[in-house]
Design an enzyme around this catalytic site. Structure first.
Site: not given
Length: 288
Positions: A225, A267
Site C-alpha cells: 500500500k 492478505r
C-alpha cells in the site's frame, strides 16, 4: 477460533496467509502480470500454484482493480477473468476467496466451489447480502471503505477513524446475523487505504486491537500500500517513484505488526517472505 467456509473450517489459532491473485490489467501493484485477455489466464493459474508452494494458506482471486480512481469493470468481463482461475484454484486443496462486490460474480464462483466472498463494499450492493445468506456455509469478509474507489482518496475520512470503522463493521456483521448467517462465517477487514489518510491507516494499525471488540477475526491488507511507501521513502516526492518491489520489506513488517496486534489473516502479494517472517514471530512467542 476458526473461520467456517464452503469446504474448509480454517483454524485461526495461528495466523493465516492469504495470497493475492489479481487477474487484472490495472491493479496498482501487479496489474497485467497475471492477466492475459482471451488466453485462458494461464499465468494466473500458474501463479496460484506458486503461491501455494510459497506457503499460502488460501488464495484471493480478483478480476477488478480497487485502486484509487480505478474504473468499474463490466460484469461479463469480470466473469471472463475470474471463472477460469477459480475453476482451477478450487482443485488445489486450499480455501479459495473471490474479491468481488457483484452478486452475479458471487453466485457464479460459489457455484464453482469457491469458499469465501471478500467484498470491499461489505455486501452493500443490491443483492449481494442475499447471495451470501442463501449459501449454507461460505465464508465472508466485510471490509470498510469510505466512499468508493473513484473518489475515496480525493476526500478521505475525517476525525478519529477507529470508532467509525468499528461501528461500520459491527453493523455489517449484525445485518448478516439478522439474515441467518452464522457468526463463524464472518471476518472483518478495516480497509487499509480505502478512503483513509496515511496517519489514519497507521492509527488503525496502532489501535487495531480495539477492533477485536466486534468479536470477529480480523483480516489485514497492508501489502504494497502507498502508506507504506509514504513512511519508508526518503521524501514525499519519491513516494510515487518507489518501485513496487521496494515495498516488500515494509509490507512484511506491516503484516507481522498486524498479526502481533491480533489479525488472524493477512492478505499479501509477497507470500514466501511473509510466511518466513511469521515463522520468526511465532518462534519468538513459543520459546519456553
Amino acid at each position: 477460533m476458526f473461520w467456517q467456509t464452503s469446504r474448509f473450517k480454517v483454524d485461526l489459532a495461528q495466523p493465516r496467509v492469504m495470497g493475492i491473485v489479481n487477474v487484472t490489467p490495472d491493479s496498482f501493484s501487479d496489474g497485467g502480470n497475471y492477466f492475459s485477455a482471451g488466453g485462458g489466464q494461464r499465468t494466473a493459474l500458474a501463479h496460484c500454484e506458486q503461491l501455494i508452494r510459497d506457503g499460502a494458506d488460501m488464495l484471493d482471486i480478483g478480476g477488478e482493480s480497487s485502486r484509487p480512481g480505478a474504473p468499474p469493470v463490466l460484469l461479463d468481463e469480470e466473469l471472463a477473468r475470474v471463472l477460469p482461475v477459480v475453476r482451477h484454484a478450487v482443485t488445489l486443496g486450499v480455501p479459495v476467496s473471490v474479491d468481488s462486490y457483484k452478486p452475479e460474480v458471487m453466485a457464479a464462483v460459489l457455484d464453482l466451489g469457491a469458499d469465501i466472498i471478500n467484498d470491499i463494499w461489505a455486501l452493500r450492493q443490491p443483492g449481494a447480502a442475499a447471495v451470501v445468506a442463501a449459501h449454507p456455509s461460505c465464508g465472508v469478509c466485510l471490509m470498510h471503505m469510505h466512499r468508493e474507489p473513484q473518489t475515496m482518496q480525493s476526500a478521505p475520512m475525517e476525525g478519529d477513524v477507529l470508532p467509525q470503522v468499528l461501528s461500520f463493521l459491527q453493523q455489517g456483521a449484525n445485518e448478516l446475523l439478522a439474515r441467518g448467517v452464522d457468526a463463524r462465517r464472518i471476518v472483518l477487514d478495516p480497509g487499509i487505504g480505502f478512503g483513509k489518510t496515511v496517519a489514519q491507516n497507521f492509527s488503525l494499525l496502532a489501535r487495531q486491537q480495539e477492533l477485536l471488540a466486534a468479536g470477529y477475526p480480523l483480516l489485514a491488507g497492508w501489502s504494497r500500500k502507498s502508506s507504506l511507501a509514504a513512511v519508508s521513502s526518503n521524501s514525499l516526492a519519491s513516494v510515487a517513484k518507489l518501485d513496487i518491489a521496494d515495498r516488500m520489506v515494509p509490507s512484511v513488517a506491516a503484516a507481522v505488526l498486524a498479526v502481533d496486534r491480533g489479525a488472524r489473516i493477512v492478505r499479501v502479494h509477497d507470500v514466501r517472505e511473509t510466511v518466513q517472517a511469521l515463522k520468526v514471530w511465532l518462534a519468538a512467542r513459543t520459546v519456553a
